[in-house]
Every structure is written in C-alpha cells, then in structure tokens.
Design a protein around this motif. Structure first.
Motif, short mmCIF file in Angstrom:
data_model
loop_
_atom_site.label_atom_id
_atom_site.label_comp_id
_atom_site.label_asym_id
_atom_site.label_seq_id
_atom_site.Cartn_x
_atom_site.Cartn_y
_atom_site.Cartn_z
N LEU A 152 0.85 -1.19 0.00
CA LEU A 152 0.00 0.00 0.00
C LEU A 152 0.88 1.23 0.00
CD1 LEU A 152 -2.80 1.43 0.45
CD2 LEU A 152 -2.25 1.33 2.90
N THR A 153 0.48 2.25 -0.79
CA THR A 153 1.15 3.54 -0.75
C THR A 153 0.13 4.62 -1.07
OG1 THR A 153 3.11 4.75 -1.48
CG2 THR A 153 1.83 3.63 -3.19
N ARG A 154 0.54 5.86 -0.83
CA ARG A 154 -0.33 7.01 -1.06
C ARG A 154 -0.02 7.62 -2.42
NH1 ARG A 154 -0.66 12.02 3.24
NH2 ARG A 154 -1.53 13.62 1.85
N ALA A 155 -1.07 8.05 -3.13
CA ALA A 155 -0.89 8.65 -4.45
C ALA A 155 -2.06 9.58 -4.74
CB ALA A 155 -0.80 7.57 -5.52
N ASP A 156 -1.93 10.36 -5.80
CA ASP A 156 -3.01 11.28 -6.17
C ASP A 156 -4.14 10.56 -6.89
OD1 ASP A 156 -1.61 13.44 -5.11
OD2 ASP A 156 -0.57 13.82 -7.00
N LEU A 157 -3.83 9.43 -7.51
CA LEU A 157 -4.82 8.63 -8.22
C LEU A 157 -4.87 7.24 -7.62
CD1 LEU A 157 -3.82 9.49 -11.91
CD2 LEU A 157 -5.78 10.42 -10.65
N VAL A 158 -5.96 6.53 -7.91
CA VAL A 158 -6.07 5.14 -7.49
C VAL A 158 -5.38 4.25 -8.51
CG1 VAL A 158 -7.66 3.23 -7.00
CG2 VAL A 158 -8.26 5.57 -6.33
N VAL A 159 -4.49 3.41 -8.03
CA VAL A 159 -3.80 2.43 -8.88
C VAL A 159 -3.90 1.08 -8.19
CG1 VAL A 159 -1.65 1.73 -9.99
CG2 VAL A 159 -2.18 4.17 -9.71
N VAL A 160 -4.39 0.09 -8.90
CA VAL A 160 -4.48 -1.28 -8.38
C VAL A 160 -3.60 -2.17 -9.24
CG1 VAL A 160 -5.99 -3.17 -7.68
CG2 VAL A 160 -6.87 -0.84 -7.70
N GLY A 161 -2.56 -2.71 -8.64
CA GLY A 161 -1.67 -3.64 -9.34
C GLY A 161 -1.82 -5.03 -8.77
N VAL A 162 -2.02 -6.01 -9.62
CA VAL A 162 -2.21 -7.39 -9.18
C VAL A 162 -1.15 -8.27 -9.81
CG1 VAL A 162 -3.73 -9.42 -9.30
CG2 VAL A 162 -4.68 -7.17 -8.74
N THR A 163 -0.58 -9.14 -9.01
CA THR A 163 0.27 -10.22 -9.51
C THR A 163 -0.48 -11.53 -9.28
OG1 THR A 163 2.31 -9.04 -9.01
CG2 THR A 163 2.47 -11.42 -9.26
N ALA A 164 -0.67 -12.29 -10.33
CA ALA A 164 -1.36 -13.58 -10.24
C ALA A 164 -0.35 -14.70 -10.49
CB ALA A 164 -2.49 -13.67 -11.26
N ILE A 165 -0.48 -15.74 -9.71
CA ILE A 165 0.45 -16.87 -9.77
C ILE A 165 -0.35 -18.15 -10.00
CG2 ILE A 165 2.21 -18.18 -8.54
CD1 ILE A 165 2.68 -15.63 -6.87
N GLY A 166 0.10 -18.94 -10.95
CA GLY A 166 -0.55 -20.21 -11.23
C GLY A 166 0.46 -21.33 -11.34
N THR A 167 -0.03 -22.52 -11.52
CA THR A 167 0.84 -23.68 -11.63
C THR A 167 0.41 -24.58 -12.78
OG1 THR A 167 -0.51 -24.87 -10.00
CG2 THR A 167 1.43 -23.71 -9.18
N LEU A 168 1.39 -25.28 -13.30
CA LEU A 168 1.16 -26.33 -14.28
C LEU A 168 1.53 -27.67 -13.66
CD1 LEU A 168 2.67 -24.58 -17.41
CD2 LEU A 168 0.32 -25.42 -17.26
N PRO A 169 0.79 -28.72 -13.94
CA PRO A 169 1.13 -30.02 -13.36
C PRO A 169 2.40 -30.61 -13.97
CG PRO A 169 -0.71 -30.24 -14.88
CD PRO A 169 -0.44 -28.77 -14.74
N ARG A 170 2.93 -31.61 -13.32
CA ARG A 170 4.16 -32.25 -13.77
C ARG A 170 4.02 -32.73 -15.23
NH1 ARG A 170 8.34 -34.66 -11.06
NH2 ARG A 170 7.23 -34.37 -9.09
N GLY A 171 4.98 -32.35 -16.05
CA GLY A 171 5.01 -32.79 -17.43
C GLY A 171 4.20 -31.96 -18.39
#
Length: 337
Positions: A142-161
C-alpha cells in the motif's frame, strides 16, 4: 480458497467513514488481506515480509495494473467491481498459459482521503474474484498517491510434465477457436459513456468473466497456441500469428456476435448497428476470452467456437473472408486505435 462470505463479514467491521490517512497502513492492509491467513499449505503466508510458496512443478506469474483515468473511472465503476476486474484480468493471463491460478498479490495506491468503506468494498471484490478463480490473496503493498492504482500479480501452476501454451505455436492448417463473446466490454463502455448506467453489457465492461478451466481444457485437448483477448480480437490474433510466423483468415459468419451488441448500437444511434456490432467484436478488447489454435484433427473443447484457419503467409496478417483489415483495439503505449 478464500471465502467471500468471511471477507464480507471481516470488511463489515470497519469504520467505513474513516479515511486511509486517519487509520494508517496497518489497518488498510488488514482489510485488504482478509479475515486471516488462508490454509494454502505454503511455508509462509500473508503478513510476513514476503510469501513463501510451496513447491510446484512449473510456476506461471503475471502482473498488470489498473490506473484511474486510463483504465477505469470511479464514476462508472464501483470499488467492489474494480477489485474484481483487477483480479480477473490477471487470472485470464494465467489461464492463457494453460495453467490454473492459485495465488494473488495486490499492490494498491490511493489518495489519503479514500475511506475505509471504499477499501472494504475493494477488498470484497478482490477476494470474491480470487475465490471464483480458485485462488487466495497471499500479500500485497500500500502507498499514497493522487490517483487510485491497483496492481495485481497472479500466480498459477502447471502439473508435472505439462507444457505451457505459448503464442508462437500456431501452424498452417490449424483451426482458430475463441471462448466467450467479444465486443461486450466495448459496447458496455460506449453505453456507460452515453449515460446508460445499467445493463449486462455495462457490467461486462466493469467486470469481465474469465473462462476458468478453459485454459486447462484447451491444453488437455491438444491446443498448439493460446492467448487471452485483452487488446482486441484482431490485435491479439495478429500478435499470435506474428509470433508464430503465420497468417490467419477469419470467417465472419462464424464469429460469435451477441445480439445485445446490435441493440446497443441502435440505442446509441449507429447508422448501421450490425456493422458497429462487428467493429466491437473485432476491435473492442477487455473481454478476456481465450483465443486458441488446434491441429485440424483436434476438436476444440466445449466453450470454444471455431472462427477461422491458420495458413502460411505474411506473419501477423489477419484477413476477414480473405479481405485484409488493419487491427484496431488497445495499445498500452498509445491507447485506443
């Protein structure tokens, strides 16, 4: 998986009129984090300096931002929908690799006068969309700014092989298939800007419905390439074709055109509602469907519509029934074309 009901109960405990500046960072992060550390099996969960994820065969990571005034307007989109949309567009990129999303991190910048009620609504949207996607929130900033900014990092997985589905795997003879109904977001935005606040198209713009499970289905069916449609069908397809060194021809009559698009075009006074509807389908963007190519002997799984074919030709060139058309859509550096 996070529990939207528990998150709603947790966010209901805040003083909704208090400002971010008044309550401080810890209180805001407590609301964004949800009611407690989810049981993900990770060695370190939310609340420490960093999350430590459990072992995975292959990890898929993506990040994206929504900036007020560039990607959204708060007079058109509520805080809960903003949270859902921020998560959804990142989840879509994970699905486009043939993976499943499991974890989400959120970085937020807001003006000091933002209320805790707005933060609570944002958190409810974030956790609700994460849960719909099978993911949990494991941290953020979280930080303060003049505008609203939403940043998302999404993490997923792949099965073996399992191999990730890239954009450079299309081959001549492949069929091109699409999930979802493109153009709804663009039509919804046009309606919103014209003063029509409510309706299914408007909600499609506020919150895209990501095709959870279809990336995996495409991979298991034998797709050769996959991408999500975020910048416009033609623009994203042209990028896939260019990376693969091929051309593509789309069949106009095969395109999934939602009847609501022509109705919206008529409402907005378009001279040719059908033509406007097709423009939205081809160049609209932000629908976050999946665009795949399959070998000719492979039937695309349920949820995909065959819309064209791949052929040897000028890399990146996309034609409509054999006729060229320059892609419009969204360029992150230039804006809409």
């Amino acid at each position: 998986m996070s529990d939207p009901a528990a998150t709603a109960a947790h966010t209901g405990d805040v003083d909704r009129d208090a400002t971010v500046a008044a309550v401080g960072e810890a209180a805001v992060l407590a609301v964004l984090s949800g009611p407690g550390t989810a049981d993900t099996g990770d060695p370190v969960g939310n609340g420490d300096d960093a999350a430590v994820l459990g072992p995975a065969e292959a990890t898929v990571v993506t990040t994206d931002m929504l900036v007020e005034g560039t990607h959204f307007r708060l007079d058109l989109t509520g805080w809960a929908d903003l949270g859902r949309r921020a998560v959804a567009q990142n989840v879509s990129d994970v699905l486009a690799m043939g993976a499943e999303c499991s974890r989400v991190l959120v970085a937020l910048a807001v003006p000091a006068g933002t209320t805790m009620g707005q933060i609570a609504d944002l958190a409810q949207g974030i956790h609700g969309e994460a849960a719909r996607s099978g993911a949990v929130v494991v941290g953020g900033d979280l930080t303060r700014a003049d505008l609203v900014v939403v940043g998302v990092t999404a993490i997923g997985t792949l099965p073996r092989g399992a191999r990730p589905l890239r954009i450079d795997g299309a081959r001549p003879g492949d069929t091109v298939a699409l999930s979802g109904a493109p153009g709804r977001s663009a039509a919804g935005l046009a309606l919103l800007l014209a003063g029509h606040p409510d309706g299914p198209l408007q909600q499609s713009h506020r919150v895209p419905v990501t095709p959870v499970g279809l990336g995996t289905a495409a991979r298991l069916a034998g797709a050769r390439s996959l991408t999500d449609v975020s910048d416009g069908l033609l623009r994203d397809l042209s990028g896939l074709a260019r990376a693969s060194g091929v051309g593509v021809d789309l069949t106009v009559d095969a395109l999934p055109v939602d009847p609501l698009l022509a109705e919206a075009a008529a409402t907005l006074g378009a001279a040719d509602p059908a033509a406007q509807a097709l423009d939205w389908v081809l160049d609209g963007g932000e629908d976050h469907g999946l665009l795949a190519t399959f070998p000719p002997e492979v039937a695309p799984p349920d949820g995909f519509t065959v819309i064209g074919t791949v052929h040897a030709g000028e890399p990146g060139r996309v034609t409509l029934d054999g006729e060229p058309r320059t892609p419009g859509g969204w360029d992150s550096a230039r804006g809409a074309n």
